[in-house]
Enzyme design. Structure first.
Site, short mmCIF file in Angstrom:
data_model
loop_
_atom_site.label_atom_id
_atom_site.label_comp_id
_atom_site.label_asym_id
_atom_site.label_seq_id
_atom_site.Cartn_x
_atom_site.Cartn_y
_atom_site.Cartn_z
N GLU A 11 76.04 75.51 6.01
CA GLU A 11 76.23 76.23 4.75
C GLU A 11 76.99 75.31 3.80
O GLU A 11 78.19 75.12 3.95
CB GLU A 11 77.00 77.53 4.97
N ASP A 45 79.33 77.50 9.23
CA ASP A 45 79.93 78.20 8.10
C ASP A 45 80.92 77.30 7.36
O ASP A 45 81.80 76.70 7.98
CB ASP A 45 80.69 79.44 8.65
C1 NOJ Z 1 80.84 81.84 4.03
C2 NOJ Z 1 80.37 83.15 4.51
O1 NOJ Z 1 79.01 83.27 4.23
C3 NOJ Z 1 81.21 84.19 3.81
O2 NOJ Z 1 80.70 85.48 4.00
C4 NOJ Z 1 82.61 84.04 4.31
O3 NOJ Z 1 83.45 84.90 3.58
C5 NOJ Z 1 83.12 82.62 4.14
N1 NOJ Z 1 82.16 81.63 4.52
C6 NOJ Z 1 84.34 82.41 4.98
O4 NOJ Z 1 83.99 82.31 6.33
#
Ligand code: NOJ
Length: 549
Positions: free
Chosen positions: A253, A197
């Site tokens: 991500e 993430d």
């Molecule tokens: C990306 C996640 O997909 C999102 O939902 C989240 O708010 C942020 N990262 C923070 O972790």
């Protein structure tokens, strides 16, 4: 070939998939009960959004304990049972690895607040004095990225997301090692990969440097994203993971990464990630926007030409790594609402267009039903001040509150996180209780109804994913074809096989020339006369070369 080069991933938002204990919140046991559904769909990997102990300020992305399951989701025994059952069914498991920040309730942060001498103070980013933020950087969630520490130090702590989600300090080698331990713990449990993430944010520029801007605070993207130290700090973590668990799939991500940055994160010899998810995959047509209002909550159709340009760059620019093919996730509106014209034909052909491309399909639960965003009441958005502000701004220029709310519901990610509609029964079979998120309406589409209909979106997804698993669509080369801007067409080719996938993104019929002459999977009004293929509104077809399948 690594297993993940043939992965077809299904993203499950655990709170919203299936509630087994009747508290209105989906859970791990609920997921386990639906494994036959996942098998029948034809996916071979699931990714679960965070399931760890969390105050749920950001639906689990605020982790307070990486080593335990949030009680609303079940227990560690449930998790072990789920992993084993998924494996038994031939389905691999990816978990979310939230490595840029923790919850403010995490014991590390609580200890860091105890004293400036705490061993954990340097696990986070404290700076500034006399309660003043050290720079003008903004948080992605609005306002300053700094909050005064609730202690006597006068310092502030950095949070790129919510104030209750302090950023971890990756400069600190102890923290880096501790995060490696978290990954190792879960890989030891037998999971097959991690979705990293927000990893592009782990390195930050000099904290004393303001980002030049007339507004304060400002989203200082060049200071907080894709800095060189991201790679430097990830490399030892990845090498530890891959030497102990060589089969692990690392999916990052990389929200704002462009194609060259993504290529650098996934180059085979870089010792970093296997694939990344970029948010720069789409292109919206902004022409219809009301310029008196912020763009954020105004629904926009797909801009076909710019979309093709974006897609072809990802296809061409990544080198060895496979693009991740997706239409939606928990951070954006559902595809049927965004681009699907509320039309099952469009839901099917969009899926055909995207997932038969070269790359790794990543489906978001419910899209296989053509599920749309919920029509939530304004109260559901209480924790997001940008919504009330938008509604106020819209009303000030003449929209009704209802119209403004409808725009929010079509564009907001919260409305995309609704419960999975399983049946026509109470709460659509998701839970005997009112679900944690609901618009109080019976869903228009359900699994049981679509399982019974041969022409449903679900039935189509099942056929499509079967086709995706064939060698041509898994490994074949891809070439985008020159067509009308509103027709998306590409050729896949492998050894002696070839096929063209063509989708009409417009309501008016379109014709294109194809050398292939056997029509396979088709959606909507498709006709072919020799080498002329005519696609009706939002229609699509796969045509294979004569004598070949
Ligand atoms: C990306 C996640 O997909 C999102 O939902 C989240 O708010 C942020 N990262 C923070 O972790």
């Amino acid at each position: 070939m690594a297993w993940y080069e043939e992965a077809i991933i299904y993203q499950i938002y655990p709170k919203s998939f299936n509630d087994s204990n009747g508290d209105g919140i989906g859970d791990l046991e609920g997921i386990r009960q639906k494994i036959p559904y996942l098998q029948a769909l034809g996916i071979n990997t699931v990714w679960l959004n965070p399931v760890f102990v969390s105050p749920q300020v950001d639906n689990g992305y605020d982790v307070a304990n990486y080593y335990a399951i949030d009680p609303t989701m079940g227990t560690m025994a449930d998790m072990e049972r789920l992993i084993a059952a998924l494996h038994e069914a031939g389905i691999r498991v990816l978990l979310d690895f939230v490595l840029n920040h923790t919850s403010d309730q995490h014991p590390w942060f609580q200890d860091a607040l105890r004293s400036r001498d705490s061993l954990y103070r340097d696990y986070y980013i404290f700076a500034g004095e006399n309660g003043r933020a050290p720079n003008n950087w903004a948080s992605f969630f609005g306002g300053s990225a700094w909050t005064a520490a609730p202690d006597a130090s006068g310092q502030s702590y950095l949070h790129l997301f919510d104030a209750k989600m302090p950023d971890l300090n990756w400069r600190n080698p102890n923290l880096r090692y501790a995060m490696g331990d978290v990954a190792a713990f879960w890989l030891d449990k037998g999971i097959d990969g991690l979705r990293l993430d927000a990893f592009i944010h782990i390195a930050k520029a000099d904290l004393a440097q303001d980002f030049p801007s007339t507004q304060a605070p400002v989203l200082a993207e060049p200071f907080i994203a894709n800095l060189p130290a991201v790679k430097q700090w990830l490399r030892p973590l990845v090498s530890r993971i891959k030497s102990d668990y060589p089969e692990t799939f690392l999916l990052g991500e990389a929200a704002s990464a462009d194609v060259p940055q993504a290529a650098a994160y996934t180059a085979r010899d870089a010792g970093l990630l296997d694939s990344v998810i970029s948010f720069r995959m789409f292109a919206d047509d902004q022409k219809g926007d009301d310029l008196r209002l912020p763009a954020l909550y105004q629904p926009k159709p797909l801009a076909p030409l710019a979309f093709k340009q974006a897609q072809v760059q990802w296809q061409q620019g990544l080198g060895d790594a496979l693009p991740v093919l997706y239409w939606n996730n928990h951070d954006m509106a559902r595809v049927a609402t965004r681009y699907g014209h509320h039309d099952p034909t469009a839901s099917k052909s969009l899926a055909m267009l995207m997932y038969l491309q070269r790359g790794t399909p990543l489906l978001y639960y419910g899209e296989e039903l053509g599920l749309e965003n919920l029509a939530l009441p304004a109260t559901a958005y209480q924790t997001d001040p940008s919504v009330a502000l938008f509604i106020e701004q819209a009303q000030a220029v003449g929209y009704s509150a209802q119209q403004a709310l409808a725009m929010v519901n079509q564009t907001h990610h919260l409305a995309a996180r609704g419960p999975m509609p399983w049946t026509a029964g109470v709460n659509n079979g998701f839970s005997p209780q009112t679900p944690w998120l609901s618009d109080g309406q019976q869903a228009q589409v359900t699994v049981s109804q679509e399982e019974d209909a041969n022409d449903s979106v679900l039935a189509f997804y099942r056929r499509l994913l079967q086709l995706k698993q064939t060698a041509l669509f898994t490994r074949g080369k891809e070439q985008l074809l020159a067509t009308l801007p509103s027709v998306y067409a590409y050729r896949r080719q492998l050894a002696g096989q070839a096929a063209v996938v063509a989708v009409n993104l417009a309501a008016t019929p379109a014709t294109l020339a194809v050398t292939s002459t056997h029509t396979g999977l088709a959606v909507g009004a498709v006709s072919r006369e020799a080498h002329q293929l005519t696609l009706g509104a939002y229609a699509g077809a796969v045509v294979t070369e004569e004598g070949k399948k």
